[in-house]
Scaffold this motif. Structure first.
Motif, PDB file in Angstrom:
ATOM      1  N   ARG A 167       0.842  -1.190   0.000  1.00  0.00           N
ATOM      2  CA  ARG A 167       0.000   0.000   0.000  1.00  0.00           C
ATOM      3  C   ARG A 167       0.874   1.234   0.000  1.00  0.00           C
ATOM      4  O   ARG A 167       2.081   1.171   0.207  1.00  0.00           O
ATOM      5  N   TYR A 168       0.230   2.395  -0.166  1.00  0.00           N
ATOM      6  CA  TYR A 168       0.957   3.653  -0.158  1.00  0.00           C
ATOM      7  C   TYR A 168       1.415   3.997   1.257  1.00  0.00           C
ATOM      8  O   TYR A 168       0.665   3.840   2.237  1.00  0.00           O
ATOM      9  N   ALA A 169       2.642   4.464   1.376  1.00  0.00           N
ATOM     10  CA  ALA A 169       3.156   5.049   2.608  1.00  0.00           C
ATOM     11  C   ALA A 169       3.930   6.297   2.227  1.00  0.00           C
ATOM     12  O   ALA A 169       4.602   6.339   1.193  1.00  0.00           O
ATOM     13  N   CYS A 170       3.833   7.307   3.045  1.00  0.00           N
ATOM     14  CA  CYS A 170       4.470   8.591   2.760  1.00  0.00           C
ATOM     15  C   CYS A 170       5.998   8.449   2.793  1.00  0.00           C
ATOM     16  O   CYS A 170       6.538   7.777   3.692  1.00  0.00           O
ATOM     17  N   PRO A 171       6.731   9.038   1.861  1.00  0.00           N
ATOM     18  CA  PRO A 171       8.193   9.039   1.965  1.00  0.00           C
ATOM     19  C   PRO A 171       8.633   9.598   3.321  1.00  0.00           C
ATOM     20  O   PRO A 171       8.106  10.617   3.784  1.00  0.00           O
ATOM     21  N   LEU A 172       9.573   8.919   3.955  1.00  0.00           N
ATOM     22  CA  LEU A 172       9.975   9.295   5.309  1.00  0.00           C
ATOM     23  C   LEU A 172      10.449  10.742   5.381  1.00  0.00           C
ATOM     24  O   LEU A 172      10.084  11.483   6.300  1.00  0.00           O
ATOM     25  N   GLU A 173      11.265  11.154   4.427  1.00  0.00           N
ATOM     26  CA  GLU A 173      11.776  12.526   4.448  1.00  0.00           C
ATOM     27  C   GLU A 173      10.634  13.538   4.390  1.00  0.00           C
ATOM     28  O   GLU A 173      10.654  14.557   5.095  1.00  0.00           O
ATOM     29  N   GLU A 174       9.640  13.249   3.569  1.00  0.00           N
ATOM     30  CA  GLU A 174       8.483  14.145   3.465  1.00  0.00           C
ATOM     31  C   GLU A 174       7.714  14.192   4.782  1.00  0.00           C
ATOM     32  O   GLU A 174       7.291  15.262   5.242  1.00  0.00           O
ATOM     33  N   ALA A 175       7.522  13.021   5.414  1.00  0.00           N
ATOM     34  CA  ALA A 175       6.769  12.964   6.665  1.00  0.00           C
ATOM     35  C   ALA A 175       7.477  13.715   7.781  1.00  0.00           C
ATOM     36  O   ALA A 175       6.835  14.406   8.590  1.00  0.00           O
ATOM     37  N   ILE A 176       8.797  13.612   7.844  1.00  0.00           N
ATOM     38  CA  ILE A 176       9.553  14.370   8.850  1.00  0.00           C
ATOM     39  C   ILE A 176       9.311  15.862   8.659  1.00  0.00           C
ATOM     40  O   ILE A 176       9.069  16.602   9.621  1.00  0.00           O
ATOM     41  N   GLY A 177       9.344  16.305   7.411  1.00  0.00           N
ATOM     42  CA  GLY A 177       9.084  17.715   7.137  1.00  0.00           C
ATOM     43  C   GLY A 177       7.682  18.139   7.507  1.00  0.00           C
ATOM     44  O   GLY A 177       7.482  19.223   8.070  1.00  0.00           O
ATOM     45  N   LEU A 178       6.694  17.290   7.218  1.00  0.00           N
ATOM     46  CA  LEU A 178       5.303  17.624   7.527  1.00  0.00           C
ATOM     47  C   LEU A 178       5.074  17.746   9.025  1.00  0.00           C
ATOM     48  O   LEU A 178       4.368  18.648   9.491  1.00  0.00           O
ATOM     49  N   VAL A 179       5.651  16.825   9.805  1.00  0.00           N
ATOM     50  CA  VAL A 179       5.505  16.905  11.266  1.00  0.00           C
ATOM     51  C   VAL A 179       6.127  18.193  11.781  1.00  0.00           C
ATOM     52  O   VAL A 179       5.539  18.899  12.617  1.00  0.00           O
ATOM     53  N   GLY A 180       7.305  18.531  11.274  1.00  0.00           N
ATOM     54  CA  GLY A 180       7.949  19.770  11.692  1.00  0.00           C
ATOM     55  C   GLY A 180       7.146  20.995  11.309  1.00  0.00           C
ATOM     56  O   GLY A 180       6.991  21.921  12.111  1.00  0.00           O
ATOM     57  N   GLU A 181       6.613  21.008  10.081  1.00  0.00           N
ATOM     58  CA  GLU A 181       5.796  22.136   9.632  1.00  0.00           C
ATOM     59  C   GLU A 181       4.546  22.293  10.494  1.00  0.00           C
ATOM     60  O   GLU A 181       4.045  23.412  10.679  1.00  0.00           O
ATOM     61  N   ALA A 182       4.028  21.162  11.005  1.00  0.00           N
ATOM     62  CA  ALA A 182       2.837  21.189  11.851  1.00  0.00           C
ATOM     63  C   ALA A 182       3.179  21.478  13.308  1.00  0.00           C
ATOM     64  O   ALA A 182       2.307  21.361  14.185  1.00  0.00           O
ATOM     65  N   GLY A 183       4.426  21.863  13.571  1.00  0.00           N
ATOM     66  CA  GLY A 183       4.829  22.251  14.921  1.00  0.00           C
ATOM     67  C   GLY A 183       5.183  21.100  15.827  1.00  0.00           C
ATOM     68  O   GLY A 183       5.378  21.294  17.026  1.00  0.00           O
ATOM     69  N   GLY A 184       5.268  19.887  15.267  1.00  0.00           N
ATOM     70  CA  GLY A 184       5.484  18.710  16.085  1.00  0.00           C
ATOM     71  C   GLY A 184       6.925  18.246  16.140  1.00  0.00           C
ATOM     72  O   GLY A 184       7.829  18.854  15.554  1.00  0.00           O
ATOM     73  N   VAL A 185       7.110  17.149  16.863  1.00  0.00           N
ATOM     74  CA  VAL A 185       8.434  16.576  17.094  1.00  0.00           C
ATOM     75  C   VAL A 185       8.474  15.184  16.468  1.00  0.00           C
ATOM     76  O   VAL A 185       7.798  14.263  16.941  1.00  0.00           O
ATOM     77  N   PRO A 186       9.258  14.977  15.386  1.00  0.00           N
ATOM     78  CA  PRO A 186       9.326  13.680  14.727  1.00  0.00           C
ATOM     79  C   PRO A 186      10.357  12.748  15.370  1.00  0.00           C
ATOM     80  O   PRO A 186      11.520  13.127  15.551  1.00  0.00           O
ATOM     81  N   VAL A 187       9.906  11.540  15.692  1.00  0.00           N
ATOM     82  CA  VAL A 187      10.742  10.521  16.337  1.00  0.00           C
ATOM     83  C   VAL A 187      10.493   9.199  15.616  1.00  0.00           C
ATOM     84  O   VAL A 187       9.344   8.770  15.478  1.00  0.00           O
ATOM     85  N   ILE A 188      11.538   8.531  15.163  1.00  0.00           N
ATOM     86  CA  ILE A 188      11.353   7.254  14.477  1.00  0.00           C
ATOM     87  C   ILE A 188      11.046   6.157  15.489  1.00  0.00           C
ATOM     88  O   ILE A 188      11.760   5.979  16.479  1.00  0.00           O
ATOM     89  N   ALA A 189       9.958   5.429  15.241  1.00  0.00           N
ATOM     90  CA  ALA A 189       9.550   4.329  16.111  1.00  0.00           C
ATOM     91  C   ALA A 189      10.385   3.084  15.819  1.00  0.00           C
ATOM     92  O   ALA A 189      10.714   2.799  14.670  1.00  0.00           O
ATOM     93  N   HIS A 190      10.728   2.361  16.898  1.00  0.00           N
ATOM     94  CA  HIS A 190      11.443   1.072  16.814  1.00  0.00           C
ATOM     95  C   HIS A 190      12.315   0.960  15.557  1.00  0.00           C
ATOM     96  O   HIS A 190      12.064   0.127  14.685  1.00  0.00           O
TER      97      HIS A 190
END
Length: 289
Positions: A167-190
């Motif tokens: 299935r579709y999953a967001c590119p990791l680099e893009e997701a890190i940027g989106l979390v940051g843009e939304a004011g959040g803190v990105p942390v890679i799980a396990h």
């Protein structure tokens, strides 16, 4: 202070209602708990009401489905604004991918003699925002095809097995940027549980340079040796180190609330890094119990 920063309710693939999860966290002696359902913030309001009632601090978060090359990677986003339009668009696409592959998985399982229908899965998922393989696994358990979710994944639903559909999953680099843009803190799980070979120190350094803030080190899928090595990488890169249960209610064994916890100093770093700290979709800091 006991802090568990990775849990799931039945809004995604856990088995507890958000409020019941928060009450269970309080009973387990936790002071701080993060609700991190897959690709959705739908459980936050109910969880916050329960946290206010029982006197526990809720950290609103989510676990975003991402991909790094061919590897599946899950990204935890803490204290982000779930109404940030680019993030909403990305999550909608991810959820469409989750829900859209259910018919294909059912068809492939039926082809090998496992009777699972789309209606069965819909009933199993209930009001979950994200319908996926865990709900299909639950149907397989209910019909006696397998004894547990773990067996369903190992024999039928993991990559390379007869019921797996990509299935579709967001590119990791893009997701890190989106979390940051939304004011959040990105942390890679396990990071070394799901795709151990993909997230080398070199790769984590590159991701840190574009906005990654932490890695989940203390997790049931990490051996003591892996935890020690990851802690060293985090120290080298200046990353936040988290620990958590990845609790799914009865959906996962050996993931009891508080079985791994986050150091209070690392939790404070997350709070300091967040630039938008919603509790139920508004820009408010976590309300401490």
């Amino acid at each position: 202070m006991l802090i568990d920063l990775h849990t799931h309710s039945f809004v995604s693939d856990g088995t507890d209602a958000p409020a019941d999860l928060i009450r269970a966290a309080k009973t387990a002696g936790l002071d701080v708990v993060a609700l991190t359902d897959h690709d959705t913030a739908a459980g936050w309001p109910e969880a916050q009401r329960a946290a206010d009632e029982v006197g526990i601090t809720l950290v609103p978060g989510m676990e975003i489905s991402t991909r790094l090359g061919s590897a599946s990677v899950h990204l935890l986003g803490y204290l982000l604004d779930p109404t940030h339009p680019p993030l909403v668009a990305a999550l909608d696409r991810i959820l469409d991918g989750r829900n859209g592959r259910v018919p294909a998985i059912c068809a492939q399982l039926q082809a090998v003699g496992i009777e699972v229908t789309e209606e069965d899965v819909r009933l199993s998922a209930g009001d979950a925002a994200a319908t996926g393989r865990p709900h299909i696994a639950d149907v397989m358990v209910a019909t006696g095809a397998v004894a547990s979710r773990d067996e369903a994944f190992a024999k039928f639903l993991n990559p390379g097995r007869p019921g797996y559909v990509r299935r579709y999953a967001c590119p990791l680099e893009e997701a890190i940027g989106l979390v940051g843009e939304a004011g959040g803190v990105p942390v890679i799980a396990h990071p070394w549980g799901r795709s151990p070979g993909a997230l080398t120190e070199e790769t984590l350094a590159r991701l840190t340079a574009i906005g990654l803030h932490g890695i989940e080190v203390d997790h049931q899928e990490h051996s003591p040796q892996a935890r020690e090595a990851l802690r060293g990488i985090a120290r080298n890169l200046g990353l936040v180190v988290t620990g958590s249960s990845d609790h799914h209610g009865t959906g996962k064994v050996d993931h009891d609330l508080g079985c791994n916890t986050t150091d209070p100093d690392e939790y404070e770093r997350i709070l300091e890094l967040a630039t938008s700290a919603p509790s139920t979709g508004s820009a408010a800091a976590p309300r401490r119990g």
